[in-house]
Design a protein around this motif. Sequence first.
Motif, mmCIF file in Angstrom:
data_model
loop_
_atom_site.group_PDB
_atom_site.id
_atom_site.type_symbol
_atom_site.label_atom_id
_atom_site.label_comp_id
_atom_site.label_asym_id
_atom_site.label_seq_id
_atom_site.Cartn_x
_atom_site.Cartn_y
_atom_site.Cartn_z
ATOM 1 N N LEU A 4 27.143 36.234 47.349
ATOM 2 C CA LEU A 4 28.260 36.756 46.560
ATOM 3 C C LEU A 4 29.421 35.777 46.545
ATOM 4 O O LEU A 4 30.076 35.582 45.522
ATOM 5 N N GLN A 49 28.652 33.152 44.092
ATOM 6 C CA GLN A 49 28.793 33.640 42.721
ATOM 7 C C GLN A 49 30.256 33.643 42.290
ATOM 8 O O GLN A 49 30.593 33.229 41.171
ATOM 9 N N ALA A 69 32.083 39.021 52.598
ATOM 10 C CA ALA A 69 31.037 39.067 51.568
ATOM 11 C C ALA A 69 29.816 38.259 51.998
ATOM 12 O O ALA A 69 29.946 37.279 52.735
ATOM 13 N N GLY A 127 33.272 38.266 38.999
ATOM 14 C CA GLY A 127 32.014 37.809 39.563
ATOM 15 C C GLY A 127 30.978 37.461 38.511
ATOM 16 O O GLY A 127 30.158 36.556 38.710
#
Length: 264
Positions: A33, A36, A29, A126
């Motif tokens: 991301l 997050q 990722a 997420g």
Amino acid sequence: MNVLDSATRLAAQAFLTAVPLLFVVAAIAPHELRDQFARSVQDTFGLSGDANSQLSIVLQGTGDPSDELRQTTGVVGGLMVLISATACSRAMQRLCERAWGLPGASARVAAWRWIAWLAAWLVMIGLQGSLRTGFGLGLWLGVPLLLIAEIVLWWWSQHLLLAARVPWLPLLPGALLTGVALSVLTASASLYVPRALNHSLDKYGSLGAVFTLLSWLITLCVVVALCVTTGAVVAREPWAARRLGTPSVDMPKDGPPPGGATAV
């Protein structure tokens, strides 16, 4: 329904899905991301100390791995996630089918639904940190947003995994019960989970953290099993069935669906 048995199996499959998923996120990722996901998990469980450090190492990494290592980890991790994800999705599907007394859907009909369900939960994890804080505006907005998101997700999850064999409205009681119960439970997680994880890590190392996480997952899955089943029972009560348009669901002639389901 064999609630404890169903919940334990679902928790085990969720754990087998979550662990490879963490490695895949850490391996392939983008940095934003990964941050997050880390913030969402930290905010949800209120992690601190050693538990927070371990999460940061897994999700955010401690260095820049080579492209070859990143690609290798990504392929292997991706295959593990795919295999374990379908097992977790199937376990949740069986739980919903038992609650409604439905036979198992064929793999041809259900296969893509297993992947779609996992993808939706990945997005939810997420976004959970941002939802909880109301996208920076505060808890006054975040709490209602998170509650609505939980209810909508569980409403859609039942409809998806039951292969649309039950109309939307009869699924609403189960979604309301599950969304509210999980929102309350996860909101109180910060009072127990960080302390238990840090104690387990200090006393038993990583193995202790595994037992703590499994215990928490089993608790969550017991709540899910109870709420989904109760929602199905409520929706079939005569007073509710008339208002929700609940269809008549007959048990198979040779007994309950596979897996030991019985009338609740």
